[in-house]
Design a protein around this motif. Structure first.
Motif, PDB file in Angstrom:
ATOM      1  N   ILE A  42     141.910 -22.008  39.634  1.00 23.57           N
ATOM      2  CA  ILE A  42     141.154 -22.334  40.847  1.00 23.57           C
ATOM      3  C   ILE A  42     141.296 -23.823  41.148  1.00 23.57           C
ATOM      4  O   ILE A  42     141.567 -24.211  42.291  1.00 23.57           O
ATOM      5  N   ASN A  43     141.134 -24.674  40.135  1.00 25.16           N
ATOM      6  CA  ASN A  43     141.267 -26.120  40.340  1.00 25.16           C
ATOM      7  C   ASN A  43     142.662 -26.489  40.816  1.00 25.16           C
ATOM      8  O   ASN A  43     142.828 -27.304  41.724  1.00 25.16           O
ATOM      9  N   PHE A  44     143.690 -25.890  40.198  1.00 30.20           N
ATOM     10  CA  PHE A  44     145.081 -26.169  40.574  1.00 30.20           C
ATOM     11  C   PHE A  44     145.354 -25.755  42.019  1.00 30.20           C
ATOM     12  O   PHE A  44     145.868 -26.546  42.819  1.00 30.20           O
ATOM     13  N   TYR A  45     144.998 -24.526  42.378  1.00 31.45           N
ATOM     14  CA  TYR A  45     145.238 -24.044  43.734  1.00 31.45           C
ATOM     15  C   TYR A  45     144.397 -24.813  44.753  1.00 31.45           C
ATOM     16  O   TYR A  45     144.862 -25.110  45.858  1.00 31.45           O
ATOM     17  N   ASN A  46     143.175 -25.165  44.379  1.00 31.67           N
ATOM     18  CA  ASN A  46     142.306 -25.916  45.282  1.00 31.67           C
ATOM     19  C   ASN A  46     142.917 -27.285  45.602  1.00 31.67           C
ATOM     20  O   ASN A  46     142.888 -27.725  46.755  1.00 31.67           O
ATOM     21  N   GLN A  47     143.486 -27.950  44.605  1.00 28.47           N
ATOM     22  CA  GLN A  47     144.134 -29.244  44.837  1.00 28.47           C
ATOM     23  C   GLN A  47     145.289 -29.095  45.829  1.00 28.47           C
ATOM     24  O   GLN A  47     145.476 -29.948  46.700  1.00 28.47           O
ATOM     25  N   GLN A  48     146.049 -28.018  45.699  1.00 29.53           N
ATOM     26  CA  GLN A  48     147.159 -27.778  46.617  1.00 29.53           C
ATOM     27  C   GLN A  48     146.649 -27.574  48.044  1.00 29.53           C
ATOM     28  O   GLN A  48     147.221 -28.088  49.001  1.00 29.53           O
ATOM     29  N   PHE A  49     145.566 -26.819  48.183  1.00 25.05           N
ATOM     30  CA  PHE A  49     145.015 -26.565  49.512  1.00 25.05           C
ATOM     31  C   PHE A  49     144.442 -27.846  50.119  1.00 25.05           C
ATOM     32  O   PHE A  49     144.610 -28.096  51.324  1.00 25.05           O
ATOM     33  N   LEU A  67     154.509 -28.146  50.552  1.00 24.27           N
ATOM     34  CA  LEU A  67     153.377 -27.395  50.002  1.00 24.27           C
ATOM     35  C   LEU A  67     153.435 -25.895  50.275  1.00 24.27           C
ATOM     36  O   LEU A  67     152.751 -25.128  49.610  1.00 24.27           O
ATOM     37  N   ILE A  68     154.238 -25.473  51.250  1.00 26.54           N
ATOM     38  CA  ILE A  68     154.279 -24.042  51.564  1.00 26.54           C
ATOM     39  C   ILE A  68     155.446 -23.362  50.853  1.00 26.54           C
ATOM     40  O   ILE A  68     156.424 -23.989  50.480  1.00 26.54           O
ATOM     41  N   SER A  69     155.300 -22.068  50.712  1.00 33.43           N
ATOM     42  CA  SER A  69     156.289 -21.248  50.018  1.00 33.43           C
ATOM     43  C   SER A  69     157.606 -21.187  50.788  1.00 33.43           C
ATOM     44  O   SER A  69     157.625 -21.212  52.023  1.00 33.43           O
ATOM     45  N   ASP A  70     158.695 -21.087  50.056  1.00 31.76           N
ATOM     46  CA  ASP A  70     160.009 -20.914  50.673  1.00 31.76           C
ATOM     47  C   ASP A  70     160.072 -19.615  51.472  1.00 31.76           C
ATOM     48  O   ASP A  70     160.853 -19.500  52.415  1.00 31.76           O
ATOM     49  N   LYS A  71     159.239 -18.646  51.105  1.00 32.42           N
ATOM     50  CA  LYS A  71     159.231 -17.349  51.791  1.00 32.42           C
ATOM     51  C   LYS A  71     158.763 -17.464  53.236  1.00 32.42           C
ATOM     52  O   LYS A  71     159.080 -16.603  54.057  1.00 32.42           O
ATOM     53  N   VAL A  72     157.993 -18.501  53.555  1.00 32.64           N
ATOM     54  CA  VAL A  72     157.454 -18.616  54.917  1.00 32.64           C
ATOM     55  C   VAL A  72     157.977 -19.814  55.685  1.00 32.64           C
ATOM     56  O   VAL A  72     157.697 -19.952  56.873  1.00 32.64           O
ATOM     57  N   ALA A 112     144.464 -15.725  45.406  1.00 32.54           N
ATOM     58  CA  ALA A 112     143.878 -16.117  46.687  1.00 32.54           C
ATOM     59  C   ALA A 112     142.532 -16.784  46.452  1.00 32.54           C
ATOM     60  O   ALA A 112     141.819 -16.470  45.504  1.00 32.54           O
ATOM     61  N   ILE A 113     142.220 -17.711  47.336  1.00 31.51           N
ATOM     62  CA  ILE A 113     140.912 -18.362  47.329  1.00 31.51           C
ATOM     63  C   ILE A 113     140.357 -18.281  48.739  1.00 31.51           C
ATOM     64  O   ILE A 113     141.074 -18.529  49.712  1.00 31.51           O
ATOM     65  N   GLN A 114     139.085 -17.921  48.833  1.00 35.12           N
ATOM     66  CA  GLN A 114     138.401 -17.934  50.120  1.00 35.12           C
ATOM     67  C   GLN A 114     137.481 -19.145  50.143  1.00 35.12           C
ATOM     68  O   GLN A 114     136.731 -19.389  49.191  1.00 35.12           O
ATOM     69  N   TYR A 115     137.553 -19.878  51.240  1.00 34.73           N
ATOM     70  CA  TYR A 115     136.729 -21.065  51.428  1.00 34.73           C
ATOM     71  C   TYR A 115     135.703 -20.803  52.515  1.00 34.73           C
ATOM     72  O   TYR A 115     135.948 -20.026  53.440  1.00 34.73           O
ATOM     73  N   PHE A 133     148.317 -17.894  47.601  1.00 35.02           N
ATOM     74  CA  PHE A 133     149.196 -18.795  46.866  1.00 35.02           C
ATOM     75  C   PHE A 133     150.240 -17.997  46.103  1.00 35.02           C
ATOM     76  O   PHE A 133     150.030 -16.840  45.765  1.00 35.02           O
ATOM     77  N   GLU A 134     151.344 -18.663  45.820  1.00 36.19           N
ATOM     78  CA  GLU A 134     152.262 -18.142  44.824  1.00 36.19           C
ATOM     79  C   GLU A 134     151.770 -18.700  43.488  1.00 36.19           C
ATOM     80  O   GLU A 134     150.979 -19.641  43.455  1.00 36.19           O
TER      81      GLU A 134
END
Length: 148
Positions: A42-49, A67-72, A112-115, A133-134
């Protein structure tokens, strides 16, 4: 093709736009998260967001691309980013509401994280932003969801 439509539906949202959009918006069912992510993740993904929101606020395309995935990356354009910026209130402080895993088409599961906004005291919150997130922390999709 299903992945493309799903990614578009996650990245693009309807914010009461009265004008016609060139982007086809696919309605998706209500997002339900399963399980719970560990505190470290959660901390890692939150920092990215947080980095993503900061880059979106100043319209730093290079930082957003990092910061965004290569897929998108191929489908995210300036228009999508502008629409997304309109759906996130940069003046309001956000906090984590829920975390878990989101299953997409073809049974792929992503963290996934919901804010929610801190000043939103309703239960459930009126305004929720879901971020997919990936595993490496790259952002796969952002979907602001506003209850009417």
């Amino acid at each position: 093709m299903k992945k493309l439509f799903l990614i578009l539906s996650v990245l693009v949202f309807q914010l009461g736009l009265s004008q016609e959009s060139k982007i086809k918006i696919v309605e998706s069912k209500k997002i339900e998260l399963t399980g719970e992510l560990s505190k470290d993740k959660i901390n890692f993904y939150n920092q990215q967001f947080v980095k993503f929101v900061a880059a979106l606020k100043v319209k730093d395309k290079q930082a957003i691309d990092n910061l965004i995935s290569d897929k998108v990356k191929d489908i995210v354009d300036d228009n999508m980013l502008q629409i997304l910026s309109g759906g996130i209130s940069f003046e309001r402080k956000m906090e984590i509401y829920k975390s878990g895993n989101q299953m997409l088409f073809e049974n792929e599961t992503y963290p996934a994280i919901q804010y929610k906004y801190v000043d939103d005291k309703l239960t459930p919150p009126r305004d929720v932003i879901t971020v997919l997130f990936e595993n490496d922390g790259k952002i796969l999709g952002v979907k602001p969801d506003y209850s009417k």
